[in-house]
Design an enzyme around this catalytic site. Sequence first.
Site, mmCIF file in Angstrom:
data_model
loop_
_atom_site.group_PDB
_atom_site.id
_atom_site.type_symbol
_atom_site.label_atom_id
_atom_site.label_comp_id
_atom_site.label_asym_id
_atom_site.label_seq_id
_atom_site.Cartn_x
_atom_site.Cartn_y
_atom_site.Cartn_z
ATOM 1 N N TYR A 21 -4.358 -4.424 -12.265
ATOM 2 C CA TYR A 21 -5.551 -3.664 -12.039
ATOM 3 C C TYR A 21 -6.541 -3.537 -13.448
ATOM 4 O O TYR A 21 -7.039 -2.715 -13.641
ATOM 5 C CB TYR A 21 -5.403 -2.320 -11.516
ATOM 6 C CG TYR A 21 -4.959 -2.202 -10.214
ATOM 7 C CD1 TYR A 21 -5.110 -3.040 -9.121
ATOM 8 C CD2 TYR A 21 -3.501 -1.597 -10.072
ATOM 9 C CE1 TYR A 21 -4.449 -2.726 -7.832
ATOM 10 C CE2 TYR A 21 -2.973 -1.359 -9.043
ATOM 11 C CZ TYR A 21 -3.456 -2.225 -7.875
ATOM 12 O OH TYR A 21 -2.662 -2.008 -6.504
ATOM 13 N N TYR A 147 -6.550 2.139 2.314
ATOM 14 C CA TYR A 147 -6.078 1.291 1.424
ATOM 15 C C TYR A 147 -4.433 0.875 1.945
ATOM 16 O O TYR A 147 -3.883 1.754 2.507
ATOM 17 C CB TYR A 147 -5.824 1.827 -0.045
ATOM 18 C CG TYR A 147 -4.852 1.059 -0.723
ATOM 19 C CD1 TYR A 147 -5.512 -0.059 -1.757
ATOM 20 C CD2 TYR A 147 -3.686 1.384 -1.184
ATOM 21 C CE1 TYR A 147 -4.725 -0.921 -2.242
ATOM 22 C CE2 TYR A 147 -2.866 0.453 -1.717
ATOM 23 C CZ TYR A 147 -3.424 -0.684 -2.574
ATOM 24 O OH TYR A 147 -2.581 -1.501 -3.230
ATOM 25 N N ASP A 241 0.270 4.053 8.447
ATOM 26 C CA ASP A 241 0.856 3.564 6.939
ATOM 27 C C ASP A 241 0.957 4.984 6.326
ATOM 28 O O ASP A 241 0.252 5.561 5.812
ATOM 29 C CB ASP A 241 -0.285 2.586 6.360
ATOM 30 C CG ASP A 241 0.205 2.448 4.957
ATOM 31 O OD1 ASP A 241 0.919 3.001 4.375
ATOM 32 O OD2 ASP A 241 -0.609 1.593 4.292
ATOM 33 N N LYS A 270 7.206 3.499 -0.920
ATOM 34 C CA LYS A 270 6.822 4.660 -2.145
ATOM 35 C C LYS A 270 8.075 5.653 -2.421
ATOM 36 O O LYS A 270 9.101 5.093 -3.120
ATOM 37 C CB LYS A 270 5.680 5.410 -2.091
ATOM 38 C CG LYS A 270 4.519 4.366 -2.329
ATOM 39 C CD LYS A 270 3.369 4.981 -2.975
ATOM 40 C CE LYS A 270 2.306 3.921 -3.774
ATOM 41 N NZ LYS A 270 1.523 3.266 -2.726
HETATM 42 C C1 LIG Z 1 0.822 1.954 -2.294
HETATM 43 C C2 LIG Z 1 0.473 1.877 -0.765
HETATM 44 C C3 LIG Z 1 0.541 0.373 -0.183
HETATM 45 C C4 LIG Z 1 1.050 -0.863 -1.117
HETATM 46 O O1 LIG Z 1 2.546 -0.437 -1.536
HETATM 47 P P1 LIG Z 1 3.053 -1.540 -2.402
HETATM 48 O O2 LIG Z 1 4.446 -1.130 -2.787
HETATM 49 O O3 LIG Z 1 2.165 -1.388 -3.950
HETATM 50 O O4 LIG Z 1 2.713 -2.959 -2.077
HETATM 51 C C5 LIG Z 1 0.052 0.528 0.823
HETATM 52 N N1 LIG Z 1 -0.297 1.536 1.854
HETATM 53 C C6 LIG Z 1 -0.474 2.738 0.929
HETATM 54 C C7 LIG Z 1 -0.835 3.926 1.842
HETATM 55 C C8 LIG Z 1 0.014 2.799 -0.361
HETATM 56 O O5 LIG Z 1 -0.298 4.101 -0.864
#
Ligand SMILES: *Cc1c(COP(=O)(O)O)cnc(C)c1O
Length: 424
Positions: A21, A147, A241, A270
């Site tokens: 980024y 996102y 998500d 995460k």
């Molecule tokens: C960080 C994140 C992603 C992407 O995860 P990566 O491991 O960086 O590919 C997708 N959705 C949400 C809500 C996120 O916070």
Amino acid sequence: MREQDTPSWFRTGRSAIWPPYARFDAEALPVVRAAGVRLTLADGRELIDGVANWWTACHGHSHPHLVQAMADQLQQFSHVMFAGLAHEGAYRLAERLTALVPGDFTRVFFSESGSVSVEVALKMAAQYWMIAGQRGKTRFVAFRGGYHGDTLGTMPLCDPEEGMHAMYAGVFSPALLADLPTDPARQAALDRLLGDHADEIAAVIVEPLVQGAGGMRMYGPQTLTALRELCDRHGVLLIYDEIFTGFGRTGSLFAFEQAGAAPDILCLSKALSGGMAPLAATLARRPIAQAFESDHPAAVLMHGPTFMAGALACAAANASLDLFEREPRLEQALAIERQLKAQLEPCRAFPGVIDVRVKGAIGAVELDQETDGLRRAFPERGVWVRPFGRIVYLTPPLIIDPADLARLTDAVVAVVSQWSRSRL
Ligand SMILES: *Cc1c(COP(=O)(O)O)cnc(C)c1O
């Protein structure tokens, strides 16, 4: 950091690194150690980690229980390929996750990053409809401010204007974009969108309670309940998500527990491995998984990342779940919430501050300008805080103590106050 205090590997290697980024000349601070809530830099300075290592290190860095579990695993093997071979860590983790997540989640697909776990969720949803004989249902609905990742399949699900993939606008087939159904008018609009396109839509995807990388936008659980009803009404799957919100970040183990409205497919990453190694999981509810028991040609999920279900990462994730069982992480998240609410509140009075909001162990201060210029001020104050867009935020490790958390909130208040005065 002064140039002469940087290690030689940093000075010679940086011209070969392509940073995330950022332009090539983006600053980076060389780290030599990370333990608990502290990062140690090459010049000996310590920074308190206010972002939990990109929202992953829920138990802090290098937690001894996680390190031990990974060391034990390493004695056996670090990984074995997951097609045709099995290993204990992944099997135990899959079973524990299906038991832990509320609702009848029966199958877990492992991958190595959040973006990929979302891609897998999209493929599960599309194939679910192919198996059901509805090949036309291949589109996805996503929300403004959302996102879901950086890959080609997830970029169209991100906010196209304010999100970080704006330069790709029009390049890939777009998702159907909607406003979060936070009020009756927006619910009616989404109802119409789903009704008009029901035979094209495979699923709706949403970040429950907090849209993270799109700007730490928070909303109430009743919106999720409304969303669940709308999806059921129109025969559309619902994907949550929880890559950011999962594992205690919002004060419950999973954010959606606060709404009592479960998705059909759930994405985790995460904090899944406590931030120790790359790992992600896509969980499917029983009806979705059962559809894949048919002998339809589409009943094979054509996906299999080389490093899926990495044994080291699974060892860390199992150890992380042990800690959630044994230690009061959710109480800690709620204590962080109370402290963030009290200590970030002064920011609200500064000219240029648009909003101060807190949910669980997430505190955000929204400014009326981009925050890039503020980044350097935080390490100078002994903290690792990394604003983005118009947001200065804290997402500390859940184990942080009140004194260290106060150092983080003090730094945010001081930097925002200084910014506010300088812009006048
Ligand atoms: C960080 C994140 C992603 C992407 O995860 P990566 O491991 O960086 O590919 C997708 N959705 C949400 C809500 C996120 O916070």
